[in-house]
Design a protein around this motif. Structure first.
Motif, mmCIF file in Angstrom:
data_model
loop_
_atom_site.group_PDB
_atom_site.id
_atom_site.type_symbol
_atom_site.label_atom_id
_atom_site.label_comp_id
_atom_site.label_asym_id
_atom_site.label_seq_id
_atom_site.Cartn_x
_atom_site.Cartn_y
_atom_site.Cartn_z
ATOM 1 N N ALA A 61 89.812 43.069 70.821
ATOM 2 C CA ALA A 61 90.498 44.274 71.298
ATOM 3 C C ALA A 61 90.356 45.354 70.237
ATOM 4 N N ASN A 62 91.183 46.385 70.361
ATOM 5 C CA ASN A 62 91.076 47.490 69.419
ATOM 6 C C ASN A 62 91.693 47.109 68.074
ATOM 7 N N ARG A 67 82.451 38.109 64.389
ATOM 8 C CA ARG A 67 81.341 38.805 64.998
ATOM 9 C C ARG A 67 81.040 40.081 64.215
ATOM 10 N N THR A 118 81.583 45.983 62.508
ATOM 11 C CA THR A 118 80.949 47.265 62.183
ATOM 12 C C THR A 118 81.587 48.364 63.004
ATOM 13 N N ALA A 119 81.836 48.036 64.254
ATOM 14 C CA ALA A 119 82.468 49.024 65.124
ATOM 15 C C ALA A 119 83.782 49.478 64.522
ATOM 16 N N VAL A 159 79.021 42.544 64.788
ATOM 17 C CA VAL A 159 78.877 43.801 65.548
ATOM 18 C C VAL A 159 80.220 44.503 65.673
ATOM 19 N N HIS A 160 81.214 43.769 66.042
ATOM 20 C CA HIS A 160 82.485 44.441 66.282
ATOM 21 C C HIS A 160 83.190 44.827 65.006
ATOM 22 N N VAL A 162 83.188 51.900 61.894
ATOM 23 C CA VAL A 162 82.786 53.218 62.388
ATOM 24 C C VAL A 162 84.006 54.012 62.816
ATOM 25 N N VAL A 163 84.874 53.337 63.524
ATOM 26 C CA VAL A 163 86.021 54.056 64.062
ATOM 27 C C VAL A 163 87.019 54.400 62.971
#
Lengths: 474, 493
Positions: B262-263, B17, B22-23, B19-20, B26-27
């Motif tokens: 998850a993280n 995925r 990319t997340a 989107v995640h 970012v983090v």
């Protein structure tokens, strides 16, 4: 009989509390919580995370099954019903929050409802039984949270629902199962070995599982205790028991059963108005108010282009500090996102977190202009935090407002109509109108319901008209 | 239904995925490859059978055999009975996975893992590593269950199985190296419930051939299922720690296979918001090297301890010391005569949960220096029957226990690599006889011989299986690398 240990004392209280101990205020507040939780859960069944856990849970089937809220087409074993419905409740971070901080209802309600459907036919569970068990589960959570000073602030290490929520679920299920004192004790002991998930999975898709698992594992602990499994009889007393999850742990005995003082009587919950971390609710109210002021001074038009800077004065909470969230889970845990959303739209709603809205250019632009400040007097506690939103325009003018208590906080509780409106809005996304009306009626009259299985029936969407003859009111 | 769902999701999730991802960018302040978590995921995903050295293969097969035997005998315990009943009553199910010692019974995979994990740890008879944890029980049941879950066309072979098992061990070991707290006998969280869950998730992810992203999320989801407090050690609930570790790790991998996220920084240090670090006071994570020709598995450098009798590892030192002084005493007095003994002094490390002067249940007895020392003195051996109700409460033993005093010499550290046990008999005559044990037989410094390990396995397995089946399992594990369908191992139980 005096228990010599705190654990024994908890078991005595769980075992000894009965319906007569419930005060009017506790009944009223807990029913509001139940209604809100059901609505939030019903809405949550449509989320992606809920779909995934449902698919997973369908591996399991059994003769005894419980309702999956919002679904007539399939059922799951009670444990997995508790799990899936618990995930649904927390899937959008829309569920209630207490002080000290946790999400109390989601860990308990799915478990007791699922369990209530698992009893053999001849054993009826009344609405009052359910209400009592629910409150036992809430009370135990609140008491445990008071054993540590750390719990008063927004968490950093373990996500509270996974610590106290699991224990609350175990207590509530032990109560519903009418376990003896020893088995109540063992329910707590066993549950402790399931407790505890790290905070880092907050703001991810896994977070809702924290509440789902708390409900499920607490139920499992009570079932195992019911079968005779034993754990450490001093699980609440020892530092290496529940104390393992805290750096400062000071357990105390509970008050005597005589006119038992429920925590819910002294301390209400906060009900969320939109699905995001509680901290963002202060931000939303302050931002909406700033927007109104801005529009007043610019002929009812929001002067977006003229905004130079947006400053948010918030407490320091790392996992809600996200300047540029990209998923719905992150957006729900972002002071910045909610501030900008509220500035743009005037208010927050379920729709604020759709993919289109998260990624719209106007919002991203505003996010770039947003900064956080952490004033020293802004403590990271849901009891005392505040938010100040300040918008500076290109011409140098600054418009700001501050929110100390958002509408929905326990100091400013939602009015009955607004609570019902939230429920209706949520529930009607999956249930027909007759079912949603019937649920409201049932919850409001919960203590008079002879057989709480009607609640489960309405939750699965069965028409109230068909079932009206099954409704028993005194 | 299980098979199809898995296949479908494995194909569907081949594309991650965006989107995640990319997340995650970012983090993380750096590219994913550089985080500790992603290095773990890389390792799990990329490691191959060729990376297993001969020593590692040999040692891990010994562990597999011992673990099965211990699980088989464990299926006769009361706690196992409760767990099994629980699983059976609630779930009739898509039952595909075998249960130790119950040939006619099948359960759904995670529940079979749960029941078998409980069996493995039910008598505290399973292996122990350094830093301290019980590694095999947290991994093997999940793999056995999962192997039976996969469709016939994609069944992992014995080599795949052995590799996945070692991935599960390696991840546990590496995680324990992130905190100095793990070197000593634990005080707060029971290690199998912390690292065991992660090991199970990693091993299952490997067996199911999850993508790297899915491996990452399996670890992340597992972290939210980890962690049980020490207080339930020495109680009947302790076996659940292993049962749940293996079951929940399997569950985490299955959820990850379905796309749960998850993280992605769960193993990294995240200031102000704890990930896996939540379970430790001091936490210093380091990345795993991507496996290349020279990846050295921890099992290569650090072997395991196998128990000779079903009790906490610490007991094994005092028992060997007690046996040694018992021999001296018999030479001295002609026979073992308790009335000649005034005091029994035990020199042991400080560890509250294994210091019990008068245990009253089998679970407590298995966690009592005093009980195990006295049993060894009285009987000349410690075995399964030493922990029966009758044995625990017999008068002669109680009388001996009355004579015990405990000392904690400063140089006796609560650490399985460094501790020792000393038993001194102070006689009425004034004489003092002493026995000391630095390294018990079965410890990694003095490993069980092949004969001893087989003897233990046969003895355990014979409680529930006929001889032919026992020999079949021995042969199968010995030739694991050549097995074409590893689910045969599970089916043979």
């Amino acid at each position: 009989m005096w228990a010599k240990t705190i654990t024994g004392n908890f078991a005595d209280v769980i075992h000894g509390l009965n319906a007569n101990h419930l005060t009017d205020q506790v009944i009223q507040r807990s029913k509001r919580m139940i209604l809100d939780t059901l609505g939030v859960g019903l809405l949550g069944t449509s989320t992606e995370v809920c779909h995934k856990v449902t698919q997973y849970s369908k591996i399991y089937s059994s003769e005894i099954s419980s309702t999956i809220w919002g679904h007539l087409d399939f059922r799951l074993p009670p444990l997995y019903a508790a799990f899936v419905n618990g995930v649904a409740v927390h899937s959008m971070d829309f569920d209630d929050t207490w002080h000290p901080a946790t999400h109390p209802s989601g860990a308990v309600l799915p478990a007791v409802i699922a369990l209530s459907e698992a009893f053999p036919q001849k054993k009826k569970i009344s609405g009052l039984d359910l209400l009592l068990a629910f409150n036992v589960g809430i009370e135990v959570q609140g008491r445990l949270l008071r054993f540590s000073g750390e719990a008063r602030n927004i968490p950093k290490r373990f996500h509270p629902p996974t610590v106290v929520g699991t224990m609350g679920s175990a207590a509530a299920c032990a109560k519903l199962l009418a376990l003896d004192r020893l088995k109540c004790k063992n329910s707590l002991a066993i549950a402790a070995s399931y407790a505890g998930a790290p905070l880092a999975n907050a703001a991810t898709q896994t977070k809702p599982l924290h509440v789902g698992n708390a409900a499920k594992h607490g139920l499992e602990a009570a079932c195992l205790a019911s079968q005779g499994l034993q754990g450490n009889k001093q699980i609440l007393d020892m530092e290496s028991g529940i104390g393992a999850f805290y750096t400062d742990y000071n357990p105390q005995t509970l008050p005597t059963l005589q006119s038992y003082p429920w925590l819910l009587d002294q301390q209400d919950v906060a009900i969320k108005r939109f699905p995001a971390h509680l901290g963002t609710h202060w931000v939303a109210d302050a931002a909406s108010s700033v927007r109104r002021k801005l529009m007043e001074s610019s002929g009812n038009l929001l002067p977006l282009d003229k905004i130079e800077k947006v400053i948010l004065k918030v407490p320091e909470v790392k996992y809600v500090n996200r300047p540029s969230p990209t998923s719905e889970h992150e957006a729900r845990h972002s002071f910045q996102f909610v501030a900008c959303s509220a500035l743009l739209d005037g208010s927050m709603s379920v729709q604020s977190f759709t993919s289109e809205n998260i990624h719209r250019p106007a919002l991203r632009e505003l996010l770039c202009k947003t900064q956080l400040e952490h004033p020293a007097d802004n403590a990271p506690s849901f009891e005392s935090l505040y938010c100040e939103v300040s918008v500076t325009l290109q011409d140098g003018n600054a418009i700001s407002d501050r929110c100390d208590t958002f509408y929905g906080h326990w100091r400013k509780p939602l009015k009955k109509e607004d609570l019902e409106e939230k429920f209706q809005s949520n529930a009607s996304s999956v249930l027909p109108a007759e079912a949603t009306e019937a649920i409201i009626e049932t919850v409001y009259n919960l203590e008079k319901i002879e057989n709480c299985s009607v609640l489960s029936m309405f939750l699965s969407g069965q028409s109230a008209r068909v079932l009206s003859e099954k409704l028993h009111f005194l | 239904m299980v098979y199809l769902t898995l296949q479908k999701y494995q194909k569907f999730l081949a594309s991650s995925r965006q989107v995640h991802k990319t997340a995650a960018h970012v983090v993380a302040r750096s590219a994913p490859e550089e985080t500790v978590t992603s290095s773990f995921a890389s390792f799990i995903h990329a490691v191959r059978p060729e990376h297993l050295s001969k020593t590692v293969r040999h040692r891990s097969k010994r562990m597999i055999l011992d673990s099965i035997g211990v699980g088989l005998v464990g299926s006769t315990t009361h706690v196992f009975h409760i767990a099994l009943q629980y699983c059976q009553e609630l779930y009739s199910s898509v039952a595909v996975s075998s249960v130790y010692g119950k040939p006619g019974v099948k359960l759904s995979p995670t529940l079979a893992a749960f029941a078998n994990g409980v069996a493995t740890h039910s008598m505290d008879f399973d292996d122990t590593w350094h830093p301290a944890t019980h590694p095999s029980g947290a991994v093997l049941p999940a793999l056995l269950a999962a192997s039976q879950m996969l469709p016939p066309s994609t069944k992992p072979n014995g080599m795949d199985f052995l590799l996945a098992f070692n991935v599960g061990l390696e991840v546990q070991g590496r995680l324990m190296h992130f905190s100095t707290e793990t070197h000593n006998i634990p005080k707060r969280f029971h290690p199998p419930s912390v690292v065991g869950t992660m090991g199970s998730a990693a091993a299952t992810a490997k067996l199911l051939s999850l993508s790297m992203a899915q491996c990452t999320h399996a670890l992340g989801i597992a972290a939210s299922l980890a962690g049980a407090p020490m207080a339930n050690a020495a109680t009947q609930a302790k076996p659940l720690h292993i049962g749940n570790a293996t079951r929940l790790g399997l569950e985490a991998a299955l959820l990850a296979a379905r796309g749960m996220e998850a993280n992605p920084l769960i193993l990294d240090d995240i200031p102000g918001c704890s990930g896996f670090s939540a379970f430790y006071g001091v936490y210093q994570p380091t990345p795993l090297s991507t496996p290349n020709d020279h990846h050295e598995f921890l099992l290569e450098k650090q072997d395991i301890a196998f128990k000779r009798f079903p009790a906490h590892l610490g007991m094994h030192w005092v028992v060997d010391a007690a046996l040694s002084v018992r021999n001296l005493f018999i030479n001295y007095a002609g026979s073992f005569s308790p009335s000649l003994i005034r005091t029994i002094v035990l020199k042991i490390p400080v560890s509250k949960y294994i210091n019990r002067p008068f245990p009253s249940s089998e679970h407590q007895a298995r966690h009592s220096f005093q009980f195990n020392a006295c049993t060894a003195l009285l009987d000349g051996e410690v075995g399964l029957s030493s922990f029966s109700e009758r044995s625990i409460h017999r008068q002669e033993l109680r009388e001996l226990l009355d004579k015990v005093v405990v000392e904690h010499p400063e140089d006796n550290v609560a650490n399985f690599d460094k501790m020792y046990g000393e038993v001194a008999l102070l006689l009425h005559s004034g004489d003092v006889l002493t026995g000391k044990c630095d390294t018990f037989y079965g410890h990694w410094r003095k490993p069980l011989s092949k004969e001893s390990l087989l003897k233990k396995f046969r003895s355990n397995a014979s409680h529930v299986l006929p001889e032919e089946k026992i020999e079949t399992i021995i042969t199968m594990v010995d030739n694991l690398e050549k097995l074409s369908d590893s689910s045969q191992l599970a089916s043979s139980l």
